[in-house]
Design an enzyme around this catalytic site. Structure first.
Site, short mmCIF file in Angstrom:
data_model
loop_
_atom_site.label_atom_id
_atom_site.label_comp_id
_atom_site.label_asym_id
_atom_site.label_seq_id
_atom_site.Cartn_x
_atom_site.Cartn_y
_atom_site.Cartn_z
N CYS A 54 7.02 1.96 -9.36
CA CYS A 54 6.48 1.56 -8.07
C CYS A 54 5.00 1.91 -7.96
O CYS A 54 4.50 2.79 -8.67
CB CYS A 54 7.25 2.25 -6.94
SG CYS A 54 9.01 1.85 -6.91
N GLU B 29 3.40 3.49 -5.57
CA GLU B 29 3.15 4.85 -5.10
C GLU B 29 3.18 5.83 -6.26
O GLU B 29 2.31 6.70 -6.38
CB GLU B 29 4.20 5.26 -4.06
CG GLU B 29 4.23 4.37 -2.84
CD GLU B 29 5.20 3.19 -2.93
OE1 GLU B 29 5.71 2.77 -1.88
OE2 GLU B 29 5.44 2.68 -4.05
N CYS C 28 10.35 3.47 -1.24
CA CYS C 28 11.76 3.66 -1.61
C CYS C 28 12.07 5.15 -1.70
O CYS C 28 11.18 6.00 -1.67
CB CYS C 28 12.04 2.96 -2.95
SG CYS C 28 11.33 3.78 -4.40
N ASN D 16 2.83 -1.89 -8.37
CA ASN D 16 4.14 -1.87 -8.99
C ASN D 16 4.11 -2.71 -10.27
O ASN D 16 3.40 -3.72 -10.36
CB ASN D 16 5.24 -2.34 -8.03
CG ASN D 16 5.07 -3.75 -7.50
OD1 ASN D 16 3.98 -4.16 -7.15
ND2 ASN D 16 6.17 -4.48 -7.42
N CYS E 56 10.34 7.08 -4.57
CA CYS E 56 8.92 7.33 -4.29
C CYS E 56 8.74 8.41 -3.23
O CYS E 56 7.83 9.23 -3.33
CB CYS E 56 8.22 6.04 -3.85
SG CYS E 56 7.95 4.92 -5.24
N GLU F 282 6.91 -4.29 -12.77
CA GLU F 282 8.33 -4.54 -13.00
C GLU F 282 8.64 -4.65 -14.48
O GLU F 282 7.77 -4.96 -15.29
CB GLU F 282 8.77 -5.81 -12.28
CG GLU F 282 8.74 -5.67 -10.78
CD GLU F 282 9.21 -6.92 -10.05
OE1 GLU F 282 9.40 -6.82 -8.83
OE2 GLU F 282 9.40 -7.99 -10.67
#
Length: 182
Positions: A95, A97, A133, A84, A136, A86
């Site tokens: 993210c 994934e 999430c 990830n 994702c 940010e």
């Protein structure tokens, strides 16, 4: 290779009559599914996801996540990893994934075989605190064929001794996922 049975899931519809009309909460049924898993390869993917999580850029949340993907149509069995990243605008955050799957798609691959996810800072937390999430999950669904003989599988790393992680297919991870009809 080991054979696993993904359990059946059944949630009944419920209905509530209101003065304004009927409200329906739709249920769903997913049959049990036998899958074959290369546990040595999964172990390598989980370790790669853990390693990727160490490289995550998470200065705001300190929530470091890594992912490792293997695509079904890659004859070289390339392991695509991601972490990830940010951003202070939050909406610009990506993210792990999606980072791994974007790398795989950029290399020309379109069907996910295995995806391992590791939330470094929540390995012993409940599954709901370590699972992908919603964005994702939907992103993964684009690379999964729920009807395939060998379904795409998602492995969520676990911090318990001797446990590689929880195993899900996309139908169990996102039962109402959107797919654009072709």
């Amino acid at each position: 290779m080991v054979k696993l049975t993904l359990p059946a899931m059944a949630v009944a519809d419920t209905q509530t009559q209101t003065p304004a009309g009927l409200l329906v909460v739709p249920g769903f049924q997913i049959p049990p599914r036998d899958v074959w898993v290369d546990e040595v390869l999964v172990q390598r993917l989980v370790l790669a996801a853990r390693d990727a999580a160490e490289r995550a850029y998470a200065p705001f949340s300190q929530f470091r996540v890594g992912a490792a993907a293997l695509m079904d149509n890659d004859p070289k069995h390339t392991m695509f990893t991601g972490a990830n990243v940010e951003n202070s605008s939050y909406g610009g955050t990506i993210c792990a994934e999606r980072t791994a799957l974007t790398a795989a798609a950029s290399a020309g691959f379109r069907r996910l075989r295995y995806l391992a996810v590791c939330v470094r800072d929540a390995l012993t937390a409940p599954l709901c605190d370590r699972s992908p999430c919603g964005l994702c999950r939907q992103f993964m669904r684009q690379f999964c064929d729920p009807q395939a003989t060998n379904p795409s599988l998602i492995f969520i790393a676990d911090g318990q001794p001797g446990v590689l992680g929880q195993v899900l297919d996309i139908e169990r991870l996102l039962p109402w996922g959107f797919r654009f009809a072709k």
